[in-house]
Scaffold this active site. Structure first.
Site, PDB file in Angstrom:
ATOM      1  N   PHE A  45       0.828  -1.189   0.000  1.00  0.00           N
ATOM      2  CA  PHE A  45       0.000   0.000   0.000  1.00  0.00           C
ATOM      3  C   PHE A  45       0.874   1.255   0.000  1.00  0.00           C
ATOM      4  O   PHE A  45       1.873   1.327   0.735  1.00  0.00           O
ATOM      5  CB  PHE A  45      -0.861   0.081   1.270  1.00  0.00           C
ATOM      6  CG  PHE A  45      -1.827  -1.044   1.473  1.00  0.00           C
ATOM      7  CD1 PHE A  45      -3.133  -0.955   1.003  1.00  0.00           C
ATOM      8  CD2 PHE A  45      -1.450  -2.187   2.167  1.00  0.00           C
ATOM      9  CE1 PHE A  45      -4.037  -1.979   1.225  1.00  0.00           C
ATOM     10  CE2 PHE A  45      -2.349  -3.212   2.396  1.00  0.00           C
ATOM     11  CZ  PHE A  45      -3.646  -3.107   1.914  1.00  0.00           C
ATOM     12  N   ASP A  46       0.472   2.262  -0.760  1.00  0.00           N
ATOM     13  CA  ASP A  46       0.957   3.610  -0.537  1.00  0.00           C
ATOM     14  C   ASP A  46       0.263   4.129   0.725  1.00  0.00           C
ATOM     15  O   ASP A  46      -0.725   3.542   1.193  1.00  0.00           O
ATOM     16  CB  ASP A  46       0.619   4.479  -1.754  1.00  0.00           C
ATOM     17  CG  ASP A  46       1.056   5.923  -1.581  1.00  0.00           C
ATOM     18  OD1 ASP A  46       2.060   6.176  -0.887  1.00  0.00           O
ATOM     19  OD2 ASP A  46       0.378   6.814  -2.135  1.00  0.00           O
ATOM     20  N   GLY A  47       0.756   5.239   1.274  1.00  0.00           N
ATOM     21  CA  GLY A  47       0.158   5.780   2.490  1.00  0.00           C
ATOM     22  C   GLY A  47      -0.884   6.846   2.229  1.00  0.00           C
ATOM     23  O   GLY A  47      -2.103   6.588   2.266  1.00  0.00           O
TER      24      GLY A  47
END
Length: 403
Positions: free
Chosen positions: A245-247
């Site tokens: 996941f990106d944040g």
């Protein structure tokens, strides 16, 4: 005319008992094939037919020749299995996790459930069903053919060796249970958008090739992403689901990205330091990470933390020292764990993802998606937040002027 009240139609005692008995009979039907879990307990993943299978040829027929020719082509080729699409390895990995969960919790319904969510017409359904059944047979064991080849090679190499006197009777012992590609729930809407059914199916994640449908789902509060096939193929794990996941604007809201875009990095760093102990608001994929965490904890409860078939990664462009603490404290405040956190301080994500080899990588910015795809990562774009107005840091759409 006398008023008819709803209670006039309430079942009598006998009718109610018959209904309960019929339901109990259905629930207790036995089969050797695993049944889908009840939606209220499951982590439901809805995938479109074009993400599960590669339907580029079929899509071109639809666009160039129209619906009738498309349906006719699908019907004429319904015994030819479709090739795997971008979501196929991800779905296979979900089934591997299910197999492990069923081994540890035979009666539990806290499992992944896959729904094929498509605007295809019902006539196309036969080819979709045949394709799923085809891969359900061929891929009953993740990559069993490779293991079998290695076993055969070992048997040939050491044949007759006094160290291995019983090698001719060696059998293939697998450290993980069999996993079947099982998709029993279909939603075929005959040309209408299927997104209106996502809530009814209690969907935790929706994957599609149609960015407009994905945006509709996110607006309805459902985690969703547009899938892209990797430019080249990477060998993925057969025994562990790996999700990256990106944040910001993925797990978290885009509030910090707005600060970066409007005030620059120094303003952003000062803002994050000031609000380090204030949790970020949740983003569109937070609920999916939460669902993964719930299943991970089932393995931890059986002392399987080190052998857990689910592994999660945070891959963010943030700097650790300057802005990483708020991210980690936010996850802690939510009661969520991430297995690996990679703070890249603006460096490209593609090379790191190439080492991680996730089955799926979620990011809100297309230039990160493109960089990941080029190096072999199956990627999913989350069209959410201020980042959609920018491309490689440059504004592509002027914000609405304040009145």
């Amino acid at each position: 005319m006398s008023e008819i009240k709803a209670k006039d139609f309430a079942p009598t005692g006998d009718a109610g008992e018959e209904k309960d008995a019929a339901k109990a009979h259905f629930d207790n039907l036995k089969t050797n094939k695993p049944r889908p879990p009840k939606p209220q307990y499951a982590v439901t993943i809805a995938v479109s037919s074009r993400t599960l299978f590669n339907m580029v040829t079929e899509r071109k027929i639809y666009e160039d020749q129209g619906l009738e020719e498309y349906v006719a082509y699908q019907r004429d080729h319904e015994n030819e299995p479709l090739m795997p699409g971008p979501a196929f390895p991800f779905v296979k990995a979900l089934m591997t996790v299910n197999a492990r969960l069923r081994q540890l919790y035979p009666d539990s319904e806290e499992l992944f459930d896959i729904v094929l969510m498509t605007n295809n017409h019902a006539q196309v359904g036969v080819r979709l069903i045949n394709s799923i059944n085809h891969y359900g047979t061929l891929h009953l064991q993740p990559d069993i053919s490779r293991l079998a080849r290695r076993t055969a090679a070992a048997a040939h190499t050491f044949k007759g060796s006094p160290l291995y006197p019983n090698l001719h009777t060696m059998s293939l012992q697998l450290p993980f249970p069999l996993s079947d590609l099982t998709i029993e729930r279909f939603c075929m809407t005959g040309g209408e958008s299927p997104t209106g059914y996502l809530e009814a199916y209690m969907t935790n994640l929706y994957l599609s090739k149609d960015s407009e449908k994905v945006s509709e789902a996110i607006e309805e509060g459902i985690a969703a992403a547009t899938m892209f096939m990797a430019v080249k193929e990477n060998e993925l794990s057969d025994t562990q689901l790996r999700v990256a996941f990106d944040g910001d604007a993925v797990l978290f809201s885009d509030e910090s990205e707005i600060i970066v875009k409007e005030g620059g990095l120094d303003t952003f760093f000062a803002h994050e330091k000031k609000f380090e102990n204030t949790p970020l608001a949740q983003g569109p994929l937070k609920c999916f990470l939460e669902a993964l965490g719930k299943l991970q904890r089932k393995f931890y409860a059986k002392n399987e933390r080190l052998n857990c078939p689910i592994r999660t990664f945070l891959v963010t462009a943030r700097s650790a020292a300057s802005s990483g603490a708020r991210v980690l404290k936010t996850l802690r405040s939510w009661g969520l764990e991430i297995d690996e956190a990679l703070f890249l301080a603006g460096a490209p994500k593609g090379p790191l993802l190439q080492k991680i080899k996730p089955h799926i990588f979620f990011d809100d910015q297309m230039f990160h998606i493109e960089g990941a795809r080029e190096l072999g990562t199956i990627s999913a774009h989350v069209p959410y937040g201020i980042g959609q107005k920018y491309n490689k840091g440059k504004l592509i759409e002027s914000p609405a002027k304040k009145k």
